[in-house]
Scaffold this motif. Structure first.
Motif, PDB file in Angstrom:
ATOM      1  N   ASN A   1      33.715  53.419  25.608  1.00 17.18           N
ATOM      2  CA  ASN A   1      34.329  53.475  26.837  1.00 17.18           C
ATOM      3  C   ASN A   1      33.605  53.197  28.006  1.00 17.18           C
ATOM      4  N   MET A   2      32.226  54.021  27.729  1.00 12.82           N
ATOM      5  CA  MET A   2      31.348  54.156  28.977  1.00 12.82           C
ATOM      6  C   MET A   2      30.578  52.796  29.052  1.00 12.82           C
ATOM      7  N   ILE A   3      30.362  52.039  27.710  1.00 10.93           N
ATOM      8  CA  ILE A   3      29.656  50.686  27.964  1.00 10.93           C
ATOM      9  C   ILE A   3      30.449  49.740  28.757  1.00 10.93           C
ATOM     10  N   VAL A   4      31.958  49.614  28.196  1.00  9.40           N
ATOM     11  CA  VAL A   4      32.648  48.751  29.016  1.00  9.40           C
ATOM     12  C   VAL A   4      32.787  49.028  30.341  1.00  9.40           C
ATOM     13  N   SER A   5      32.771  50.269  30.825  1.00  8.48           N
ATOM     14  CA  SER A   5      33.075  50.778  32.173  1.00  8.48           C
ATOM     15  C   SER A   5      31.638  50.378  33.068  1.00  8.48           C
ATOM     16  N   TRP A   6      30.617  50.460  32.250  1.00  2.33           N
ATOM     17  CA  TRP A   6      29.174  50.114  32.876  1.00  2.33           C
ATOM     18  C   TRP A   6      29.095  48.930  33.066  1.00  2.33           C
ATOM     19  N   VAL A   7      29.538  47.860  32.418  1.00  2.00           N
ATOM     20  CA  VAL A   7      29.570  46.555  32.522  1.00  2.00           C
ATOM     21  C   VAL A   7      30.380  46.310  33.848  1.00  2.00           C
ATOM     22  N   PHE A   8      31.456  46.502  33.972  1.00  4.65           N
ATOM     23  CA  PHE A   8      32.407  46.209  35.271  1.00  4.65           C
ATOM     24  C   PHE A   8      31.788  47.054  36.504  1.00  4.65           C
ATOM     25  N   MET A   9      31.058  48.289  36.343  1.00  8.37           N
ATOM     26  CA  MET A   9      30.515  48.754  37.351  1.00  8.37           C
ATOM     27  C   MET A   9      29.161  47.956  37.668  1.00  8.37           C
TER      28      MET A   9
ATOM     29  N   MET B   1      30.544  57.372  38.899  1.00 12.91           N
ATOM     30  CA  MET B   1      31.491  56.726  37.933  1.00 12.91           C
ATOM     31  C   MET B   1      31.320  56.607  36.527  1.00 12.91           C
ATOM     32  N   VAL B   2      29.850  56.691  36.201  1.00 14.08           N
ATOM     33  CA  VAL B   2      29.735  56.809  34.615  1.00 14.08           C
ATOM     34  C   VAL B   2      30.451  58.394  34.138  1.00 14.08           C
ATOM     35  N   LEU B   3      30.122  59.514  34.909  1.00 16.66           N
ATOM     36  CA  LEU B   3      30.683  60.583  34.852  1.00 16.66           C
ATOM     37  C   LEU B   3      32.049  60.525  34.680  1.00 16.66           C
ATOM     38  N   PHE B   4      32.782  59.700  35.492  1.00 22.46           N
ATOM     39  CA  PHE B   4      34.072  59.437  35.535  1.00 22.46           C
ATOM     40  C   PHE B   4      34.754  58.688  34.098  1.00 22.46           C
ATOM     41  N   SER B   5      33.921  58.104  33.756  1.00 23.43           N
ATOM     42  CA  SER B   5      34.309  57.031  32.344  1.00 23.43           C
ATOM     43  C   SER B   5      34.115  58.299  31.090  1.00 23.43           C
ATOM     44  N   LEU B   6      33.036  59.140  31.272  1.00 23.63           N
ATOM     45  CA  LEU B   6      32.898  60.136  30.252  1.00 23.63           C
ATOM     46  C   LEU B   6      34.046  61.053  30.364  1.00 23.63           C
ATOM     47  N   PHE B   7      34.526  61.467  31.509  1.00 25.48           N
ATOM     48  CA  PHE B   7      35.565  62.201  31.570  1.00 25.48           C
ATOM     49  C   PHE B   7      36.800  61.797  31.067  1.00 25.48           C
ATOM     50  N   THR B   8      37.288  60.626  31.441  1.00 24.95           N
ATOM     51  CA  THR B   8      38.404  59.878  30.915  1.00 24.95           C
ATOM     52  C   THR B   8      38.375  59.529  29.546  1.00 24.95           C
TER      53      THR B   8
ATOM     54  N   SER C   1      38.022  45.576  45.309  1.00 30.99           N
ATOM     55  CA  SER C   1      37.367  45.395  43.742  1.00 30.99           C
ATOM     56  C   SER C   1      37.271  46.751  43.183  1.00 30.99           C
ATOM     57  N   ASN C   2      36.728  47.633  44.288  1.00 30.67           N
ATOM     58  CA  ASN C   2      36.399  49.039  43.871  1.00 30.67           C
ATOM     59  C   ASN C   2      37.739  49.535  43.284  1.00 30.67           C
ATOM     60  N   LEU C   3      38.908  49.375  44.195  1.00 30.79           N
ATOM     61  CA  LEU C   3      40.318  49.841  43.600  1.00 30.79           C
ATOM     62  C   LEU C   3      40.652  49.411  42.278  1.00 30.79           C
ATOM     63  N   PHE C   4      40.294  48.171  42.042  1.00 34.14           N
ATOM     64  CA  PHE C   4      40.734  47.602  40.511  1.00 34.14           C
ATOM     65  C   PHE C   4      39.888  48.022  39.528  1.00 34.14           C
ATOM     66  N   ILE C   5      38.473  48.303  39.763  1.00 31.08           N
ATOM     67  CA  ILE C   5      37.775  48.894  38.817  1.00 31.08           C
ATOM     68  C   ILE C   5      38.095  50.224  38.626  1.00 31.08           C
ATOM     69  N   PHE C   6      38.605  51.046  39.508  1.00 30.06           N
ATOM     70  CA  PHE C   6      38.814  52.521  39.036  1.00 30.06           C
ATOM     71  C   PHE C   6      40.144  52.545  38.294  1.00 30.06           C
ATOM     72  N   VAL C   7      41.074  51.355  38.865  1.00 27.81           N
ATOM     73  CA  VAL C   7      42.289  51.584  38.049  1.00 27.81           C
ATOM     74  C   VAL C   7      41.840  51.102  36.529  1.00 27.81           C
ATOM     75  N   PHE C   8      41.230  50.172  36.214  1.00 30.04           N
ATOM     76  CA  PHE C   8      40.779  49.783  35.097  1.00 30.04           C
ATOM     77  C   PHE C   8      40.218  50.691  34.226  1.00 30.04           C
ATOM     78  N   MET C   9      39.158  51.435  34.922  1.00 31.16           N
ATOM     79  CA  MET C   9      38.412  52.433  34.026  1.00 31.16           C
ATOM     80  C   MET C   9      39.348  53.532  33.714  1.00 31.16           C
ATOM     81  N   THR C  10      40.386  53.971  34.527  1.00 28.54           N
ATOM     82  CA  THR C  10      41.342  55.168  34.152  1.00 28.54           C
ATOM     83  C   THR C  10      42.316  54.298  32.898  1.00 28.54           C
TER      84      THR C  10
END
Length: 314
Positions: free
Chosen positions: A252-260, A1-8, A218-227
């Motif tokens: 982007n990575m910090i905010v995504s990390w908090v939700f993850m 998921m961290v790599l995903f936030s880096l990619f997006t 919850s995983n789906l919601f987090i995935f949509v939000f991170m995208t």
């Protein structure tokens, strides 16, 4: 998921700066609404996960209290002060030993793997280390049960239930022999019934999975939000200037990390009997009860307390 936030985050900058697709920058308001809804949903899941862990801890706290009450009541009601009358005293020791065997049998039941518990490498490694530091439950059960009783019930489906049944039968024999009166019999049997209740509560938590729709949603919601997140942040950093645009990636990575991390905390709290470091310390609780009961009998060989483990897990 961290790599995903880096990619997006990198993709948002690439599309906007290098391909000139200015339309990829979306307004922040809809992204913030999705993030708020996700935070509420994940927070609700974490609350329910914590409730399961806290309920499990209360159950084993009650088991501790009932165990001490049972041993104290047995010694007060059935133990004979006359050293020439040893039968009643032997019965008390057998029943207290049998109760310790029940504790280890229930501990073993809680250590059994279920299909919905975590199977990741870290969990397996932690579990193996923790169980490796402890004497196997089978050895402790055999130690505190007589040979005939152990052979009789060792192949039963629910060993803990059978041990409590043996306690009730033994208590009935004490009543018929006149070692306890009717009131004492009822009082002791009530404690056994309370132990049945706590065992059932512990088994319910162990054998009932946390509703999977909460984990999946919850995983789906987090995935949509991170995208959506980097594309919502894009215009905010563009307003600061082109040279600040690359700050989008770390934020982007910090905010995504908090939700993850919020999702991870709730996820590892769902099953309080997995044997991980932050789960219910059943081994320590059982050993402390064992020490108290053996000490009540006045024996010299008292087990040592389990020491905390601070070694490296990886």
């Amino acid at each position: 998921m961290v790599l995903f936030s880096l990619f997006t985050g990198s993709m948002a900058i690439f599309l906007y700066s290098y391909l000139g697709w200015s339309w990829v920058g979306i307004p922040w308001l809809p992204v913030s609404l999705v993030g708020t809804a996700t935070a509420f949903f994940v927070g609700f899941k974490n609350n329910q996960s914590y409730d399961r862990s806290w309920e499990a801890r209360k159950v084993w706290g009650s088991i501790t209290n009932h165990s001490r009450s049972f041993a104290a009541a047995l010694r007060a009601f059935a133990m004979d002060e006359d050293p020439l009358e040893m039968n009643a005293n032997i019965d008390v020791k057998i029943m207290i030993y049998r109760h310790i065997a029940w504790l280890y049998a229930l501990k073993r039941a809680m250590a059994q793997r279920t299909s919905w518990e975590h199977k990741d490498i870290a969990s397996k490694r932690q579990r193996n280390i923790l169980h490796g530091l402890q004497t196997p439950c089978e050895v402790e059960i055999e130690k505190y049960l007589s040979g005939d009783e152990h052979a009789e019930i060792e192949n039963k489906t629910n060993l803990a239930t059978q041990i409590l049944d043996k306690q009730s039968q033994h208590l009935a024999r004490l009543r018929h022999a006149g070692n306890v009166d009717a009131y004492q019999h009822v009082a002791l049997q009530t404690i056994i019934s309370n132990l049945y209740d706590e065992q059932g509560k512990s088994e319910r938590i162990k054998n009932t999975p946390f509703p999977r729709q909460y984990a999946t949603t919850s995983n789906l919601f987090i995935f949509v939000f991170m995208t959506l997140l980097p594309f919502g942040l894009l215009l905010q950093f563009v307003e600061l200037g082109e040279r600040y645009m690359f700050l989008l990636i770390p934020f982007n990575m910090i905010v995504s990390w908090v939700f993850m991390f919020m999702e991870y905390v709730g996820d590892i709290s769902e099953n309080p009997f997995e044997g991980l470091l932050n789960n219910i310390p059943i081994a320590t609780i059982v050993r402390n009860i064992e020490i108290d009961l053996i000490d009540m009998l006045g024996e010299d060989q008292i087990p040592e307390k389990l020491q905390p483990y601070f070694g490296a897990l990886f």
